[in-house]
Design a protein around this motif. Structure first.
Motif, PDB file in Angstrom:
ATOM      1  N   TYR A 188      19.446   4.685 -15.491  1.00 54.54           N
ATOM      2  CA  TYR A 188      18.827   5.802 -14.768  1.00 54.54           C
ATOM      3  C   TYR A 188      19.764   6.268 -13.652  1.00 54.54           C
ATOM      4  N   ILE A 189      19.703   7.571 -13.352  1.00 50.62           N
ATOM      5  CA  ILE A 189      20.349   8.067 -12.139  1.00 50.62           C
ATOM      6  C   ILE A 189      19.366   7.831 -11.000  1.00 50.62           C
ATOM      7  N   PRO A 190      19.734   7.073  -9.968  1.00 41.46           N
ATOM      8  CA  PRO A 190      18.812   6.920  -8.835  1.00 41.46           C
ATOM      9  C   PRO A 190      18.710   8.260  -8.092  1.00 41.46           C
ATOM     10  N   VAL A 191      17.576   8.902  -8.220  1.00 40.82           N
ATOM     11  CA  VAL A 191      17.402  10.267  -7.704  1.00 40.82           C
ATOM     12  C   VAL A 191      16.941  10.250  -6.248  1.00 40.82           C
ATOM     13  N   ALA A 192      16.066   9.309  -5.925  1.00 45.75           N
ATOM     14  CA  ALA A 192      15.574   9.221  -4.541  1.00 45.75           C
ATOM     15  C   ALA A 192      15.017   7.829  -4.283  1.00 45.75           C
ATOM     16  N   ILE A 193      15.223   7.384  -3.062  1.00 42.11           N
ATOM     17  CA  ILE A 193      14.705   6.076  -2.633  1.00 42.11           C
ATOM     18  C   ILE A 193      14.138   6.299  -1.246  1.00 42.11           C
ATOM     19  N   PHE A 194      12.892   5.885  -1.004  1.00 40.00           N
ATOM     20  CA  PHE A 194      12.410   5.938   0.380  1.00 40.00           C
ATOM     21  C   PHE A 194      11.447   4.782   0.662  1.00 40.00           C
ATOM     22  N   VAL A 195      11.429   4.401   1.938  1.00 41.44           N
ATOM     23  CA  VAL A 195      10.587   3.291   2.379  1.00 41.44           C
ATOM     24  C   VAL A 195       9.198   3.832   2.692  1.00 41.44           C
ATOM     25  N   LEU A 196       8.166   3.165   2.189  1.00 43.05           N
ATOM     26  CA  LEU A 196       6.800   3.592   2.500  1.00 43.05           C
ATOM     27  C   LEU A 196       6.519   3.362   3.976  1.00 43.05           C
ATOM     28  N   PRO A 197       5.889   4.313   4.651  1.00 40.93           N
ATOM     29  CA  PRO A 197       5.573   4.113   6.066  1.00 40.93           C
ATOM     30  C   PRO A 197       4.607   2.935   6.263  1.00 40.93           C
ATOM     31  N   GLU A 198       4.667   2.363   7.470  1.00 41.21           N
ATOM     32  CA  GLU A 198       3.852   1.172   7.741  1.00 41.21           C
ATOM     33  C   GLU A 198       2.360   1.414   7.557  1.00 41.21           C
ATOM     34  N   ASN A 199       1.905   2.651   7.781  1.00 39.75           N
ATOM     35  CA  ASN A 199       0.458   2.875   7.684  1.00 39.75           C
ATOM     36  C   ASN A 199      -0.073   2.661   6.267  1.00 39.75           C
ATOM     37  N   CYS A 200       0.842   2.658   5.271  1.00 32.73           N
ATOM     38  CA  CYS A 200       0.415   2.355   3.894  1.00 32.73           C
ATOM     39  C   CYS A 200      -0.064   0.910   3.775  1.00 32.73           C
ATOM     40  N   TRP A 201       0.448   0.046   4.641  1.00 31.95           N
ATOM     41  CA  TRP A 201       0.016  -1.352   4.656  1.00 31.95           C
ATOM     42  C   TRP A 201      -1.116  -1.564   5.654  1.00 31.95           C
ATOM     43  N   THR A 202      -0.956  -0.978   6.836  1.00 31.82           N
ATOM     44  CA  THR A 202      -1.899  -1.279   7.917  1.00 31.82           C
ATOM     45  C   THR A 202      -3.216  -0.518   7.712  1.00 31.82           C
ATOM     46  N   ASP A 203      -3.209   0.800   7.972  1.00 31.44           N
ATOM     47  CA  ASP A 203      -4.458   1.573   7.877  1.00 31.44           C
ATOM     48  C   ASP A 203      -4.989   1.655   6.453  1.00 31.44           C
ATOM     49  N   GLN A 204      -4.058   1.868   5.492  1.00 30.70           N
ATOM     50  CA  GLN A 204      -4.504   2.193   4.127  1.00 30.70           C
ATOM     51  C   GLN A 204      -4.767   0.963   3.276  1.00 30.70           C
ATOM     52  N   PHE A 205      -4.350  -0.197   3.733  1.00 30.60           N
ATOM     53  CA  PHE A 205      -4.512  -1.371   2.867  1.00 30.60           C
ATOM     54  C   PHE A 205      -5.220  -2.518   3.597  1.00 30.60           C
ATOM     55  N   TYR A 206      -4.566  -3.096   4.599  1.00 27.75           N
ATOM     56  CA  TYR A 206      -5.185  -4.265   5.226  1.00 27.75           C
ATOM     57  C   TYR A 206      -6.431  -3.903   6.034  1.00 27.75           C
ATOM     58  N   HIS A 235      -4.189 -14.046   5.586  1.00 28.89           N
ATOM     59  CA  HIS A 235      -2.881 -14.653   5.881  1.00 28.89           C
ATOM     60  C   HIS A 235      -1.758 -13.681   5.504  1.00 28.89           C
ATOM     61  N   GLU A 236      -1.899 -13.055   4.338  1.00 28.54           N
ATOM     62  CA  GLU A 236      -0.893 -12.087   3.891  1.00 28.54           C
ATOM     63  C   GLU A 236      -0.763 -10.936   4.898  1.00 28.54           C
ATOM     64  N   ALA A 237      -1.907 -10.474   5.413  1.00 30.33           N
ATOM     65  CA  ALA A 237      -1.891  -9.382   6.403  1.00 30.33           C
ATOM     66  C   ALA A 237      -1.188  -9.845   7.683  1.00 30.33           C
ATOM     67  N   GLN A 238      -1.511 -11.070   8.116  1.00 28.55           N
ATOM     68  CA  GLN A 238      -0.859 -11.590   9.348  1.00 28.55           C
ATOM     69  C   GLN A 238       0.651 -11.662   9.171  1.00 28.55           C
ATOM     70  N   LEU A 239       1.067 -12.122   7.996  1.00 29.15           N
ATOM     71  CA  LEU A 239       2.516 -12.209   7.744  1.00 29.15           C
ATOM     72  C   LEU A 239       3.141 -10.822   7.801  1.00 29.15           C
ATOM     73  N   TYR A 240       2.421  -9.839   7.249  1.00 29.18           N
ATOM     74  CA  TYR A 240       2.974  -8.480   7.279  1.00 29.18           C
ATOM     75  C   TYR A 240       3.188  -8.020   8.720  1.00 29.18           C
ATOM     76  N   TYR A 241       2.163  -8.190   9.557  1.00 32.15           N
ATOM     77  CA  TYR A 241       2.298  -7.732  10.953  1.00 32.15           C
ATOM     78  C   TYR A 241       3.429  -8.469  11.669  1.00 32.15           C
ATOM     79  N   LYS A 242       3.601  -9.734  11.324  1.00 32.59           N
ATOM     80  CA  LYS A 242       4.630 -10.539  11.994  1.00 32.59           C
ATOM     81  C   LYS A 242       6.045 -10.181  11.506  1.00 32.59           C
TER      82      LYS A 242
END
Ligand code: SAH
Length: 257
Positions: A188-206, A235-242
């Motif tokens: 594949y040609i790598p067309v785009a790469i971006f990091v998901l913003p933190e709110n995808c883990w904090t507000d939207q998930f945990y 525990h997984e959420a705590q690890l993420y915040y840390k």
């Protein structure tokens, strides 16, 4: 094994399904991120064929259907997730655009070069990033796109605690540059790469799991497995915040050469 040493894979699947099916999404992500990833993809028309693999209850499938022409086949291993997706499809009157199907990502029901786009948010780890990219490529037409989000390291070195957690949960986690190289090697040609913003883990998930955990603990009061599952998620959420400086989810978008 204490709850803290367990990865999500060690728990009873029915309980996991019940826990996660009460949520709109089963992994880190957001409608904004799905739309952002879509912005790198062109050539999707009315007759295009799209697969959403490991779709869960279809949070991102609905967003895709609302922003894309073409027909989407959304696949997940767990019937409870597909039931929920199918009921949302009916509610939103999207029957002509999405079909929810129970199936496994290692035996996909597609023909060679049938698909214009393969989507997979937070699920390719089930088969492995490299294996998924390589095995699914044949289903894409030349010039077709693949868009997957995947846990990735942000740094070359990490504290031992988080390194050990991920070695147990998903040893294929790797740096972004190594993942991009794997994508390129897979054709594949790598067309785009971006990091998901933190709110995808904090507000939207945990954060959204907190009320689910309370209901779950009440319903299954005294049930060790349920208690351990909630403990594990906390525990997984705590690890993420840390340790969120060291890892996160990254969207990798590639175009089949
Ligand atoms: N894409 C969704 C769900 C991500 S969670 C979201 O981002 O919200 C990972 C999903 O992969 C779960 O729904 C799980 O049921 C599914 N899954 C696990 N193993 C699978 C397999 N072998 N084939 C298809 N789906 C699988």
């Amino acid at each position: 094994m204490s709850a803290q040493d367990k990865s999500i894979h060690d728990f009873d699947f029915n309980l996991i399904c019940e826990y996660f099916s009460s949520m709109e999404r089963q992994g880190p992500g957001s409608p904004e991120v799905t739309i952002q990833a879509l912005s790198f993809i062109d050539n999707i028309a009315y007759e295009s064929r799209i697969a959403d693999i490991g779709c869960g209850t279809g949070g991102q499938t609905i967003v895709l259907a609302q922003h894309l022409q073409g027909r989407i086949t959304a696949i997940d291993l767990f019937p409870a997730f597909i039931d929920k997706l199918n009921s949302n499809i009916r509610k939103l009157n999207l029957q002509d655009k999405i079909e929810g199907v129970v199936g496994s990502m290692d035996r996909l029901p597609f023909q060679d070069e049938e698909l214009d786009l393969i989507w997979c948010e937070g699920a390719i780890y089930n088969i492995g990033f490299e294996r998924g990219l390589n095995e699914w490529r044949k289903f894409l037409k030349p010039g077709g796109f693949i868009a997957v989000s995947e846990a990735s390291w942000f740094t070359e070195e990490r504290p031992l605690e988080i390194e050990k957690f991920w070695q147990d949960a998903y040893p294929e986690i790797d740096t972004i540059s190594n993942k991009v190289a794997q994508m390129q090697k897979a054709g594949y040609i790598p067309v785009a790469i971006f990091v998901l913003p933190e709110n995808c883990w904090t507000d939207q998930f945990y954060a959204l799991q907190i009320p689910v955990q309370e209901v779950f603990l009440k319903k299954y009061a005294g049930n060790k497995t349920a208690e351990e599952l909630v403990e594990n998620q906390r525990h997984e959420a705590q690890l993420y915040y840390k340790y969120k400086a060291y890892y996160g989810y990254v969207f990798y978008i590639g175009k089949k050469i």
